[in-house]
Write an enzyme that holds these catalytic residues in place. Structure first.
Site, PDB file in Angstrom:
ATOM      1  N   HIS A   1     -10.340  17.612  -8.176  1.00  0.00           N
ATOM      2  CA  HIS A   1      -9.415  16.585  -7.719  1.00  0.00           C
ATOM      3  C   HIS A   1      -8.108  16.601  -8.522  1.00  0.00           C
ATOM      4  O   HIS A   1      -7.038  16.348  -7.968  1.00  0.00           O
ATOM      5  CB  HIS A   1     -10.069  15.190  -7.769  1.00  0.00           C
TER       6      HIS A   1
ATOM      7  N   ASP B   1       0.877  -1.161   0.000  1.00  0.00           N
ATOM      8  CA  ASP B   1       0.000   0.000   0.000  1.00  0.00           C
ATOM      9  C   ASP B   1       0.923   1.223   0.000  1.00  0.00           C
ATOM     10  O   ASP B   1       2.104   1.118   0.349  1.00  0.00           O
ATOM     11  CB  ASP B   1      -0.866  -0.026   1.269  1.00  0.00           C
TER      12      ASP B   1
ATOM     13  N   ASP C   1      -0.187   5.114   0.799  1.00  0.00           N
ATOM     14  CA  ASP C   1      -0.449   6.129   1.830  1.00  0.00           C
ATOM     15  C   ASP C   1      -0.490   5.505   3.221  1.00  0.00           C
ATOM     16  O   ASP C   1      -1.316   4.626   3.486  1.00  0.00           O
ATOM     17  CB  ASP C   1      -1.766   6.851   1.529  1.00  0.00           C
TER      18      ASP C   1
ATOM     19  N   ARG D   1     -14.271  11.009  -1.317  1.00  0.00           N
ATOM     20  CA  ARG D   1     -14.258  11.733  -0.039  1.00  0.00           C
ATOM     21  C   ARG D   1     -14.933  13.091  -0.189  1.00  0.00           C
ATOM     22  O   ARG D   1     -15.662  13.537   0.690  1.00  0.00           O
ATOM     23  CB  ARG D   1     -12.786  11.880   0.376  1.00  0.00           C
TER      24      ARG D   1
ATOM     25  N   GLU E   1      -0.623  11.331   4.657  1.00  0.00           N
ATOM     26  CA  GLU E   1      -1.980  11.885   4.749  1.00  0.00           C
ATOM     27  C   GLU E   1      -2.018  13.362   5.110  1.00  0.00           C
ATOM     28  O   GLU E   1      -2.937  14.062   4.696  1.00  0.00           O
ATOM     29  CB  GLU E   1      -2.856  11.067   5.697  1.00  0.00           C
TER      30      GLU E   1
ATOM     31  N   GLY F   1      -9.977  10.301  -3.026  1.00  0.00           N
ATOM     32  CA  GLY F   1     -10.200  11.729  -2.839  1.00  0.00           C
ATOM     33  C   GLY F   1     -11.518  12.221  -3.427  1.00  0.00           C
ATOM     34  O   GLY F   1     -12.214  13.030  -2.802  1.00  0.00           O
TER      35      GLY F   1
ATOM     36  N   ASN G   1       0.472  10.368  -8.043  1.00  0.00           N
ATOM     37  CA  ASN G   1       0.897  10.491  -6.647  1.00  0.00           C
ATOM     38  C   ASN G   1       1.935   9.434  -6.270  1.00  0.00           C
ATOM     39  O   ASN G   1       2.801   9.674  -5.425  1.00  0.00           O
ATOM     40  CB  ASN G   1      -0.313  10.401  -5.707  1.00  0.00           C
TER      41      ASN G   1
HETATM   42  C1  XBP Z   1      -5.378   6.283   1.080  1.00  0.00           C
HETATM   43  C2  XBP Z   1      -6.480   7.065   0.511  1.00  0.00           C
HETATM   44  C3  XBP Z   1      -6.252   8.022  -0.594  1.00  0.00           C
HETATM   45  C4  XBP Z   1      -5.532   9.315  -0.276  1.00  0.00           C
HETATM   46  C5  XBP Z   1      -5.858  10.354  -1.306  1.00  0.00           C
HETATM   47  O1  XBP Z   1      -5.623   4.927   0.801  1.00  0.00           O
HETATM   48  O2  XBP Z   1      -7.601   6.886   0.889  1.00  0.00           O
HETATM   49  O3  XBP Z   1      -7.522   8.360  -1.054  1.00  0.00           O
HETATM   50  O4  XBP Z   1      -5.939   9.780   1.000  1.00  0.00           O
HETATM   51  O5  XBP Z   1      -5.595   9.957  -2.591  1.00  0.00           O
HETATM   52  P1  XBP Z   1      -4.415   3.888   0.523  1.00  0.00           P
HETATM   53  P2  XBP Z   1      -6.445  10.533  -3.844  1.00  0.00           P
HETATM   54  O6  XBP Z   1      -3.513   3.971   1.712  1.00  0.00           O
HETATM   55  O7  XBP Z   1      -5.102   2.590   0.402  1.00  0.00           O
HETATM   56  O8  XBP Z   1      -3.738   4.311  -0.746  1.00  0.00           O
HETATM   57  O9  XBP Z   1      -6.859  11.922  -3.517  1.00  0.00           O
HETATM   58  O10 XBP Z   1      -5.476  10.477  -5.003  1.00  0.00           O
HETATM   59  O11 XBP Z   1      -7.638   9.642  -4.083  1.00  0.00           O
HETATM   60 MG    MG Z   2      -2.849   3.155   3.449  1.00  0.00          MG
END
Ligand code: XBP
Ligand code: MG
Length: 225
Positions: free
Chosen positions: A76, A9, A11, A55, A18, A52, A122
């Protein structure tokens, strides 16, 4: 037996990203003239919704007003550009043990993949910021959120990573930091090791093979050392 591949993974697992995401969202909202601001507390709740764009739609429903479904993708894209700039400005570090595990696994001939909810630019920004290398020099396979029909906790992104690796779930291991990540990897049939991150420390990690503070060698299960 050593797994043939490690699927990371991004993030929260590779790096604590985050807060950079949150800053990028808030700066984007402000630039667009929206009176939206996500505090740490609000963002902790919102992280239950992966992705995102998704969200933003959840927040619009809570606020009762905001950008339309047609406007959210452009908003976005601005957020993604801003996030890239934030990472490029420096200061982001890989979590403890990540660089060593990636280097050791690569030297042993294990394949390396990413299965993430975030989007491909990203992942690129993170690899440039932390490895000063393009993502495809660090990872053999990248599977990202916008490439699949359903984001985590659905299994899609892990299934896509496995398909691109040409491996069965039993031949790989997932490395995650969140409950949604564990649910996604388990639904794809993968064993999962969890390293909780700043925003996920209180999550329920039922289903994980192990929960360890970080990926440094002393904490790793024997098969990954
Ligand atoms: C992390 C997330 C992502 C990021 C934002 O999930 O939920 O949505 O917070 O990314 P993971 P985007 O750890 O499973 O990657 O804004 O590009 O969606
Ligand atoms: Mg994660």
């Amino acid at each position: 037996m050593r797994p043939a591949a490690l699927i990371f993974d991004v993030d929260g697992t590779l790096a604590e990203t985050e807060e950079a995401h949150r800053r990028a969202f808030n700066e984007t909202f402000s630039e667009a003239g929206l009176d939206w601001h996500w505090s740490r507390e609000t963002y902790a709740d919102l992280l239950r919704t992966t992705g995102g764009k998704e969200r933003m739609r959840v927040w619009r429903a809570a606020m009762g007003d905001g950008p339309t479904d047609d406007e959210i993708p452009a908003l976005h894209r601005s957020k993604t550009a801003r996030y890239g700039d934030i990472l490029a400005s420096g200061g982001l570090a890989l979590r403890p043990g990540v660089a060593e595990l990636v280097a050791t696994a690569c030297a042993r001939g294990q394949r390396l993949a990413v299965a993430t909810t975030t989007n491909t630019p990203n992942v690129e920004a993170l690899c440039q910021a932390c490895w000063t290398q393009p993502a495809d020099r660090v990872f053999d396979v990248i599977a990202a959120g916008d490439e699949v029909a359903a984001k985590k906790p659905a299994p899609d992104v892990y299934l896509l990573a496995l398909e691109r690796l040409g491996l069965r779930p039993a031949d790989a291991v997932a490395l995650e930091d969140s409950r949604n990540g564990v649910l996604s990897a388990r639904a794809a049939g993968l064993p999962v090791i969890v390293t909780p991150s700043a925003y996920t420390a209180g999550d329920d990690f039922t289903g994980a093979q192990a929960v360890i503070p970080d990926l440094t060698p002393d904490n790793l299960p024997t098969a990954l050392r």
